[in-house]
Design a protein around this motif. Structure first.
Motif, mmCIF file in Angstrom:
data_model
loop_
_atom_site.group_PDB
_atom_site.id
_atom_site.type_symbol
_atom_site.label_atom_id
_atom_site.label_comp_id
_atom_site.label_asym_id
_atom_site.label_seq_id
_atom_site.Cartn_x
_atom_site.Cartn_y
_atom_site.Cartn_z
ATOM 1 N N ASP A 1 20.344 35.692 4.701
ATOM 2 C CA ASP A 1 19.657 37.053 4.097
ATOM 3 C C ASP A 1 19.744 37.628 2.792
ATOM 4 O OD1 ASP A 1 19.662 38.505 7.191
ATOM 5 O OD2 ASP A 1 22.098 37.550 6.672
ATOM 6 N N GLY A 2 18.511 38.077 2.369
ATOM 7 C CA GLY A 2 18.064 38.989 1.031
ATOM 8 C C GLY A 2 17.924 40.084 0.790
ATOM 9 N N THR A 3 18.741 41.091 0.095
ATOM 10 C CA THR A 3 18.236 42.720 -0.421
ATOM 11 C C THR A 3 17.401 42.602 -1.039
ATOM 12 O OG1 THR A 3 20.245 42.290 -1.781
ATOM 13 C CG2 THR A 3 20.278 42.900 1.020
ATOM 14 N N PHE A 4 16.571 43.870 -1.336
ATOM 15 C CA PHE A 4 15.973 44.280 -2.432
ATOM 16 C C PHE A 4 16.099 45.633 -2.765
ATOM 17 C CE2 PHE A 4 12.017 46.576 -3.683
ATOM 18 C CZ PHE A 4 12.095 45.763 -5.422
ATOM 19 N N THR A 5 16.778 46.546 -3.622
ATOM 20 C CA THR A 5 16.527 47.895 -4.282
ATOM 21 C C THR A 5 16.206 48.109 -5.532
ATOM 22 O OG1 THR A 5 18.941 47.074 -5.085
ATOM 23 C CG2 THR A 5 18.854 47.744 -2.915
ATOM 24 N N SER A 6 15.720 49.020 -5.851
ATOM 25 C CA SER A 6 15.026 49.637 -6.703
ATOM 26 C C SER A 6 15.028 50.918 -6.666
ATOM 27 C CB SER A 6 13.716 49.174 -6.795
ATOM 28 O OG SER A 6 12.637 49.829 -5.398
ATOM 29 N N THR B 1 3.174 46.175 0.316
ATOM 30 C CA THR B 1 3.494 45.037 1.661
ATOM 31 C C THR B 1 4.460 44.095 0.335
ATOM 32 O OG1 THR B 1 1.861 45.061 2.819
ATOM 33 C CG2 THR B 1 2.971 42.666 2.480
ATOM 34 N N SER B 2 5.651 43.427 0.388
ATOM 35 C CA SER B 2 6.624 42.882 0.093
ATOM 36 C C SER B 2 7.252 41.995 0.654
ATOM 37 C CB SER B 2 7.853 43.587 -1.176
ATOM 38 O OG SER B 2 7.509 44.755 -2.058
ATOM 39 N N THR B 3 6.796 41.179 0.013
ATOM 40 C CA THR B 3 7.880 39.249 0.666
ATOM 41 C C THR B 3 8.831 38.420 -0.205
ATOM 42 O OG1 THR B 3 5.410 39.262 2.163
ATOM 43 C CG2 THR B 3 6.892 37.188 1.913
ATOM 44 N N LEU B 4 9.327 37.963 0.779
ATOM 45 C CA LEU B 4 10.254 36.971 0.188
ATOM 46 C C LEU B 4 10.630 36.436 0.884
ATOM 47 C CD1 LEU B 4 12.811 37.162 -1.827
ATOM 48 C CD2 LEU B 4 14.404 38.091 -0.755
ATOM 49 N N LYS B 5 10.900 35.254 0.086
ATOM 50 C CA LYS B 5 10.953 33.648 0.390
ATOM 51 C C LYS B 5 12.198 32.721 0.129
ATOM 52 C CE LYS B 5 5.532 33.218 1.001
ATOM 53 N NZ LYS B 5 4.894 32.905 1.197
ATOM 54 N N LEU B 6 12.824 31.876 0.312
ATOM 55 C CA LEU B 6 13.279 31.350 0.378
ATOM 56 C C LEU B 6 12.916 29.250 0.567
ATOM 57 C CD1 LEU B 6 17.010 32.355 1.447
ATOM 58 C CD2 LEU B 6 16.055 33.173 -0.787
ATOM 59 N N ARG C 1 15.869 28.349 -4.046
ATOM 60 C CA ARG C 1 15.032 28.413 -4.669
ATOM 61 C C ARG C 1 13.712 29.628 -4.364
ATOM 62 N NH1 ARG C 1 9.745 26.427 -6.745
ATOM 63 N NH2 ARG C 1 8.065 28.085 -7.997
ATOM 64 N N ALA C 2 13.923 31.058 -4.860
ATOM 65 C CA ALA C 2 13.631 31.955 -4.291
ATOM 66 C C ALA C 2 12.194 32.428 -4.923
ATOM 67 C CB ALA C 2 14.185 32.899 -3.767
ATOM 68 N N LYS C 3 11.288 33.191 -3.940
ATOM 69 C CA LYS C 3 10.229 33.386 -3.855
ATOM 70 C C LYS C 3 9.861 34.739 -4.353
ATOM 71 C CE LYS C 3 6.753 30.593 -4.301
ATOM 72 N NZ LYS C 3 5.823 29.108 -3.743
ATOM 73 N N TRP C 4 9.015 35.723 -4.773
ATOM 74 C CA TRP C 4 8.974 37.219 -4.688
ATOM 75 C C TRP C 4 7.164 37.451 -5.152
ATOM 76 C CZ3 TRP C 4 10.422 41.797 -2.587
ATOM 77 C CH2 TRP C 4 10.516 42.795 -3.113
ATOM 78 N N SER D 1 9.314 34.336 -9.535
ATOM 79 C CA SER D 1 10.246 33.499 -8.536
ATOM 80 C C SER D 1 11.837 32.950 -9.609
ATOM 81 C CB SER D 1 9.499 32.037 -8.255
ATOM 82 O OG SER D 1 9.215 31.412 -9.851
ATOM 83 N N ASN D 2 12.402 32.258 -8.790
ATOM 84 C CA ASN D 2 13.449 31.772 -9.759
ATOM 85 C C ASN D 2 14.668 30.901 -8.709
ATOM 86 O OD1 ASN D 2 16.188 31.871 -11.260
ATOM 87 N ND2 ASN D 2 15.729 34.023 -11.723
ATOM 88 N N ILE D 3 15.552 29.951 -9.555
ATOM 89 C CA ILE D 3 16.166 29.286 -8.975
ATOM 90 C C ILE D 3 17.770 29.606 -9.135
ATOM 91 C CG2 ILE D 3 16.712 26.635 -9.221
ATOM 92 C CD1 ILE D 3 14.667 25.723 -10.586
ATOM 93 N N LEU D 4 17.891 30.061 -7.757
ATOM 94 C CA LEU D 4 19.379 30.673 -8.146
ATOM 95 C C LEU D 4 20.845 30.347 -8.162
ATOM 96 C CD1 LEU D 4 19.254 33.799 -6.348
ATOM 97 C CD2 LEU D 4 18.959 33.474 -8.613
#
Length: 263
Positions: A49-54, A133-138, A167-170, A198-201
């Motif tokens: 699961d991922g979360t996005f806040t702003s 539209t926002s998309t989050l990928k692992l 690897r997470a992509k936004w 994108s980022n490698i966490l």
């Protein structure tokens, strides 16, 4: 005569010894050693699961000031996974071993959140439609872990822990279009904003598993891993604005097979 008697007695003793040796049970085969290098493949399922806040923000798009609300969204990112692993086991004693293992796993967990907002200009009697539209990928991930195992015949029960990477992509797109009196988009160029990141966490991983050596060279396994990662800042909206993606809880169940390299 006496020499012949000694010869016959010796021959009889040797014959009885040979018969007893021939009828004795064969020695039990030695259990193949768990020590050494191995390589393998695995497959399973990843729950994530991922979360996005702003924060809310205001922006003047050249027509009217527009206020956009803050966001607090959840993204379900679960998917099937496949991958490869390799490692080395070292025996402490016949019942315990320590080892190190690395793996590379690929999955495609993706989730999209969309929203629409109609904005009215009461002074000029105009209206505007805002869509986002926002998309989050692992995608891929990897771990490097230590292992501590207890051996019971062909069975190995182990715990494991170490460092994990993912690897997470936004992707985010926003569009605002002027509407006519009927509520239909006017045939003019809309205002568009599109962003990606994108980022490698890096995080931690712990887990446990069981292996079974059904052949001196082949080992089956069942494994559970729990991973926790941090987050990273991502752009969105008009400006752009900056929000925060968090990937906290990732769980994996995997079945696999390993081939023991060497003796």
């Amino acid at each position: 005569m006496r020499r012949n008697q000694k010869f016959l007695v010796g021959l009889a003793s040797l014959t009885l010894f040979d018969i007893a040796a021939a009828n004795a049970a064969p020695p039990l085969p030695m259990m193949p050693s768990w020590a050494g290098f191995y390589v393998g493949a695995h497959a399973g399922y990843r729950w994530a699961d991922g979360t996005f806040t702003s924060a809310p923000y205001d922006v003047d798009l050249g027509a009217i000031p527009v206020s956009f609300p803050g966001r607090n969204e959840n993204y379900g990112l679960s998917s099937g996974i496949v991958g490869m692993h390799a490692g080395y086991n070292h025996l402490i004693n016949p019942s315990w071993l320590v080892g190190i293992e690395g793996d590379l796993t690929y999955g495609h967990g993706s989730s999209t959140q969309s929203a629409e907002l109609v904005v009215f200009d009461n002074q000029n009697f105009d209206s505007y439609l805002f869509r986002r539209t926002s998309t989050l990928k692992l995608t891929w991930q990897a771990t490097l872990r230590g292992r501590l195992g207890y051996i019971s015949g062909p069975w190995l029960f182990y715990g494991t822990g170490g460092v994990a990477f993912i690897r997470a992509k936004w992707n985010d797109s926003s569009i605002i279009t002027e509407l006519d009196v009927s509520g239909s988009p006017l045939t003019v160029n809309p205002t568009v904003a599109a962003w990606s990141a994108s980022n490698i966490l890096t995080g931690g991983v712990v887990g446990f598993g069981v292996e079974y050596m059904f052949d001196p060279k082949w080992i089956g396994r069942l494994e559970y891993l729990y991973e926790s990662f941090g987050g990273f800042n991502v752009p969105h909206g008009f400006g752009p604005q900056i929000g925060r993606v968090e990937i906290d809880d990732v769980q994996k169940v995997r079945v696999g097979i390993s081939y023991k390299v060497g003796p």
